[in-house]
Design an enzyme around this catalytic site. Structure first.
Site, mmCIF file in Angstrom:
data_model
loop_
_atom_site.group_PDB
_atom_site.id
_atom_site.type_symbol
_atom_site.label_atom_id
_atom_site.label_comp_id
_atom_site.label_asym_id
_atom_site.label_seq_id
_atom_site.Cartn_x
_atom_site.Cartn_y
_atom_site.Cartn_z
ATOM 1 C CE1 TYR A 1 -4.362 -1.522 0.779
ATOM 2 C CE2 TYR A 1 -2.869 -3.238 1.532
ATOM 3 C CZ TYR A 1 -4.134 -2.831 1.140
ATOM 4 O OH TYR A 1 -5.165 -3.739 1.112
ATOM 5 C CD GLU A 2 -0.529 6.343 -2.888
ATOM 6 O OE1 GLU A 2 -0.406 6.254 -4.105
ATOM 7 O OE2 GLU A 2 -1.520 6.864 -2.350
ATOM 8 C CB SER A 3 0.077 3.993 3.913
ATOM 9 O OG SER A 3 -0.140 2.591 3.896
ATOM 10 N N GLY A 4 3.128 2.879 2.704
ATOM 11 C CA GLY A 4 4.433 2.379 3.136
ATOM 12 C C GLY A 4 4.372 1.001 3.749
#
Lengths: 286, 259
Positions: free
Chosen positions: B52-55
């Site tokens: 996920y883009e959030s890391g």
């Protein structure tokens, strides 16, 4: 060594009218309490910088505190539009809002360049998009291979505010969970403020913990529950209903203004009342 | 007892999940892509790595998260990294096989708009903006786009190019029609390999890169898909009928969404 101040004093010290201000936190650890205090102190004409404006900047833009917005994704994650942001861009309400938009990769590179005191960040990005003509990006040739790359100017905000789980009394800060871009943002800032859930005697190392030494931060302020309706991993949980409910509140100008009056301008804590004193364990909301 | 018949949205999610049989690592946003990837992990690909883009790398959510930053993603991840690291070390070098993306508009060469409807300076609808999409679509091995099939979404001309798909496409000899071309722009991944709508699956022609209807979802017709597309949609010589969701897929999806 960072000075530990009450939140209102901290905001009064670091934020001035017209400043370039970044309140960062990628979905997690968004500094709502600090942003609300900025509004209560009546700061105006701010240039707000944030990768994901989220509800906090919807609120700040919606009351007219910002003249300009620099961002990469202006939506309510998983829910839809940020209606106050849209109203400002589409209709200039309550005041026109200048925008500068990037991609996430571009914004991340800009913060990293700012933290490194380099003039620009470099990445493979933006090529072929209409963003290239609309934003602050330039193409450079790699001096070694000739490859064409995107250059984005370093971000150096006047003020960066982030939220973290803990600090000690000397202002050393530790955050854990999703780290976002907070470290880069704090190190890119002229002045920095970290709000924390709690102040402890000693920081215990956490898996994945990011530590910001107190001497690299200007001010620390305690703000329990200060990232709600976002969250602080291990201490509070994300108020997903609050994010869904925001869609209804922000759709209508007068409903929005009434909500802001009641929940932000009239009192210090619009979301959960997580009270705690330094060193006392804080209730874990599950 | 058989489950209730599948809705169109459920079928779309299950078709997307089926595309994740061989990928090792998938990059996902919220909504249908996230549901599809979690479903794929549960029913046929337990080793699938969700990023996920959030890391959060290797997240193993048991529920469908509302946002890409929900706590469960970080708690269950193999590694949690900063946003600069995510894009610089993981997306840019091509370590991710497949990315799922959505968009407000898509054109016949699978270029995407998630920025604005109408004029940029005086927009009719201001959309959220690029987020991670431009570099995800250039850095990841391939892109699968999930969109509703209607004329507002599948348009002749984008109001804004947020994310490059196959540019202006190629002529019948495979020569790029213009410099608006993945290779000319230095984009490394293969770009969009499939567009999954609620009516059909469109895939780029191997020579011209124009989207061609290759598969129909159960219950959908070629005529419906043509009618709902904003350009004269090309249809494959042999259109494949997608197998309806199995009871196993449907039950698993409903359990997942209900959690």
């Amino acid at each position: 060594m960072a000075r530990v101040l009450p939140l209102a004093d901290a905001i009064a010290e670091v934020v001035r009218d017209g400043d370039v201000v970044a309140l960062e936190g990628f979905t997690h650890l968004i500094p709502f309490a600090a942003g609300h205090e900025v509004l209560r102190q009546g700061r105006r004409d701010l240039e707000l910088v944030r990768m994901t404006p989220d509800l906090l900047y919807d609120q700040m833009v919606g009351v007219g505190a910002a003249a300009r917005l620099v961002f990469s994704y202006g939506g309510n994650p998983g829910v839809g539009s940020l209606h106050r942001f849209r109203d400002a861009v589409e209709h200039g309400w309550p005041r026109p809002l200048a925008i500068e938009e990037h991609s996430h990769a571009g914004m991340a590179a800009r913060y990293a360049a700012g933290a490194s005191d380099l003039p620009f960040g470099v990445l493979r990005g933006y090529a072929g998009t209409d963003l290239e003509a609309r934003t602050n990006v330039s193409r450079i040739a790699c001096p070694f291979t000739g490859e064409s790359l995107a250059a984005v100017p370093a971000l150096r905000p006047d003020v960066v505010i982030v939220h973290a789980q803990e600090s000690d009394r000397r202002g050393n800060v530790q955050l854990w969970g999703i780290p976002g871009v907070q470290k880069e943002a704090v190190l890119a800032a002229s002045r920095s403020l970290v709000t924390v859930e709690r102040i402890v005697e000693r920081l215990e190392p956490r898996p994945g913990g990011v530590v910001l030494p107190g001497w690299a931060i200007d001010v620390v302020a305690e703000a329990p529950g200060g990232s709600q309706p976002s969250y602080a991993a291990g201490i509070t949980v994300r108020d997903n209903d609050g994010y869904r409910e925001w869609d209804r509140i922000a759709r209508d100008r007068s409903v929005f203004l009434a909500w802001m009056e009641e929940h932000v301008f009239a009192g210090p804590s619009p979301y959960r009342d997580l009270t705690g004193t330094p060193d006392a364990p804080i209730e874990v909301v599950r | 007892m058989s489950p209730e018949p599948a809705t169109v949205g459920e079928i779309q999610t299950i078709v997307a999940a089926r595309r994740l049989r061989t990928a090792k690592v998938v990059f996902i946003g919220v909504g249908k892509p996230s549901t599809a990837a979690i479903l794929a992990r549960e029913i046929h690909h337990p080793e699938l790595v969700l990023v996920y883009e959030s890391g959060t790398i290797g997240a193993k959510p048991r529920r469908v998260p509302l946002s890409i930053g929900d706590g469960e993603l970080a708690e269950t991840a193999d590694a949690v990294v900063s946003v600069p690291e995510m894009f610089a070390y993981w997306v840019q070098p091509g370590r991710i096989d497949v990315a799922f993306l959505g968009a407000a508009q898509i054109d016949r060469h699978a270029n995407l708009n998630s920025t604005v409807i109408g004029d940029y300076d005086t927009p009719r609808t201001r959309l959220p903006g690029a987020g991670g999409a431009p570099e995800i679509a250039s850095g990841c091995g391939e892109v699968v786009v999930i969109v509703p099939h209607d004329r507002r979404t599948l348009v002749e001309r984008l109001d804004f190019v947020t994310t490059v798909g196959h540019g202006d496409g190629h002529d019948e000899h495979g020569t790029p029609r213009s410099d608006f071309d993945r290779q000319a722009l230095g984009l490394r991944g293969r770009g969009p390999t499939a567009v999954i709508t609620d009516l059909a699956v469109l895939e780029p022609d191997p020579v011209t890169r124009e989207l061609v209807l290759t598969q129909l979802l159960p219950g959908a017709t070629v005529e419906q898909a043509r009618e709902a597309t904003g350009w004269p949609l090309r249809i494959a010589d042999a259109v494949e009928a997608i197998h309806p969701p199995t009871d196993h897929e449907l039950t698993a999806l409903r359990e997942l969404v209900a959690r």
